[in-house]
Design a protein around this motif. Structure first.
Motif, short mmCIF file in Angstrom:
data_model
loop_
_atom_site.label_atom_id
_atom_site.label_comp_id
_atom_site.label_asym_id
_atom_site.label_seq_id
_atom_site.Cartn_x
_atom_site.Cartn_y
_atom_site.Cartn_z
N LYS A 88 41.87 -29.78 32.72
CA LYS A 88 42.65 -28.58 33.01
C LYS A 88 41.95 -27.80 34.12
O LYS A 88 40.81 -27.38 33.96
N TYR A 89 42.63 -27.65 35.24
CA TYR A 89 42.04 -26.90 36.35
C TYR A 89 42.47 -25.44 36.30
O TYR A 89 43.56 -25.12 35.85
N ASN A 90 41.61 -24.58 36.83
CA ASN A 90 42.04 -23.20 37.04
C ASN A 90 41.40 -22.66 38.31
O ASN A 90 40.40 -23.19 38.80
N VAL A 91 41.99 -21.64 38.84
CA VAL A 91 41.57 -21.10 40.13
C VAL A 91 40.89 -19.77 39.94
O VAL A 91 41.38 -18.91 39.20
N SER A 92 39.73 -19.59 40.57
CA SER A 92 39.08 -18.27 40.57
C SER A 92 38.97 -17.80 42.01
O SER A 92 39.14 -18.58 42.95
N PHE A 93 38.69 -16.53 42.17
CA PHE A 93 38.62 -15.98 43.53
C PHE A 93 37.71 -14.77 43.55
O PHE A 93 37.41 -14.19 42.50
N ARG A 94 37.27 -14.41 44.73
CA ARG A 94 36.59 -13.13 44.93
C ARG A 94 37.02 -12.56 46.27
O ARG A 94 37.32 -13.30 47.20
N ILE A 95 37.02 -11.24 46.33
CA ILE A 95 37.31 -10.59 47.61
C ILE A 95 36.16 -9.66 47.96
O ILE A 95 35.41 -9.21 47.08
N TRP A 96 35.99 -9.43 49.23
CA TRP A 96 34.98 -8.49 49.72
C TRP A 96 35.56 -7.61 50.81
O TRP A 96 36.40 -8.07 51.61
N PHE A 97 35.09 -6.41 50.86
CA PHE A 97 35.38 -5.53 51.99
C PHE A 97 34.20 -5.62 52.94
O PHE A 97 33.04 -5.51 52.53
N TYR A 98 34.52 -5.81 54.20
CA TYR A 98 33.48 -5.85 55.23
C TYR A 98 33.61 -4.66 56.17
O TYR A 98 34.72 -4.23 56.49
N ALA A 99 32.46 -4.17 56.61
CA ALA A 99 32.42 -3.18 57.68
C ALA A 99 31.89 -3.91 58.90
O ALA A 99 30.69 -4.07 59.06
N GLY A 100 32.81 -4.39 59.74
CA GLY A 100 32.39 -5.25 60.85
C GLY A 100 31.84 -6.54 60.29
O GLY A 100 32.53 -7.26 59.58
N GLU A 101 30.58 -6.81 60.61
CA GLU A 101 29.95 -8.05 60.15
C GLU A 101 29.25 -7.90 58.80
O GLU A 101 28.79 -8.88 58.23
N ASN A 102 29.17 -6.68 58.33
CA ASN A 102 28.34 -6.42 57.16
C ASN A 102 29.15 -6.28 55.88
O ASN A 102 30.11 -5.51 55.84
N LYS A 103 28.71 -6.97 54.86
CA LYS A 103 29.34 -6.83 53.56
C LYS A 103 29.20 -5.39 53.08
O LYS A 103 28.14 -4.78 53.18
N PHE A 104 30.30 -4.89 52.61
CA PHE A 104 30.32 -3.47 52.27
C PHE A 104 30.57 -3.28 50.77
O PHE A 104 29.90 -2.49 50.11
N LEU A 105 31.54 -4.00 50.24
CA LEU A 105 31.90 -3.79 48.85
C LEU A 105 32.42 -5.09 48.23
O LEU A 105 33.24 -5.77 48.84
#
Lengths: 115, 115
Positions: free
Chosen positions: A6-23
């Motif tokens: 049984k497969y399932n899909v996970s994900f993550r999102i990020w907010f970037y400020a230009g090149e830098n990870k922000f949140l």
DNA sequence: TAACGATATGTTTGTAAATGAATAACGACA
DNA sequence: TGTCGTTATTCATTTACAAACATATCGTTA
């Protein structure tokens, strides 16, 4: 008989400020715990991370946002603490709203899949 | 004048087989390079990763899918190589299709944001 | 003004992950 | 049947990252 995984899909999102990870989800959780506990130190303790790391995350967030998400609160009987600003609350809200929408979208798309 | 940071949203998706990570963008890229170069060794070289790591990724993928995504091809003038199976091609296709849909969805949602 | 506990920061320590080297086994092909 | 460059696997070493420790600084409150 053949195994059937049984497969399932996970994900993550990020907010970037230009090149830098922000949140990301981790920082959002940290902000929530700062709100709940009133200090970076206690929030870090709850999340079982070192104060140093938590503080660095806060410092990066503040440096990379238009206005600080967390403000220090020095002094007082309890020695001080940290408060999440209005911009911080808005960032949490924006992040979670988008994340929920993406979650629902992926769930719908995944139901169509036959793997 | 106040600094005004341009934010953007990034994301990643993963396919899981139960609790185990099965496929992500890195492994999809590895599969594509195995197709292109004909061997795990050359694919790894192109991606500047160690053969060991690339081989382990392939082994995990194979172990966690209903049928192998990559099959070894020993012997021959060139010493052998590896080929991506039909199931492997399907996995790439499924992954990229979903990823593109999510990308478009997030772009549309992000355009609505005013940060 | 002394005390408190938090913020802020550098330094050291420890540990998990990635790398590189080295080697055996493989089997189609010339 | 010898050659070739893979796959497959081990082991020691290095690297990168996280945790732990130590300490200075801060400012309200009692």
């Amino acid at each position: 008989m053949k195994k059937k995984i049984k497969y399932n899909v996970s994900f993550r999102i990020w907010f970037y400020a230009g090149e830098n990870k922000f949140l990301g989800i981790g920082r959002v959780e940290l902000l929530e715990r700062i709100i709940k506990t009133g200090s970076i130190a206690n929030a870090a303790k709850e999340m079982k991370m070192s104060y140093r790391q938590a503080w660095q995350m806060v410092a990066e967030m503040n440096a990379r946002s238009n206005s600080p998400l967390v403000e220090k609160q020095l002094g007082g009987k309890s020695g001080g603490g940290a408060i999440v600003t209005k911009a911080g609350f808005q960032a949490i809200e924006t992040f979670q709203t988008l994340e929920n929408k993406v979650r629902i979208f992926i769930e719908n798309e995944t139901n169509k899949l036959t793997m």
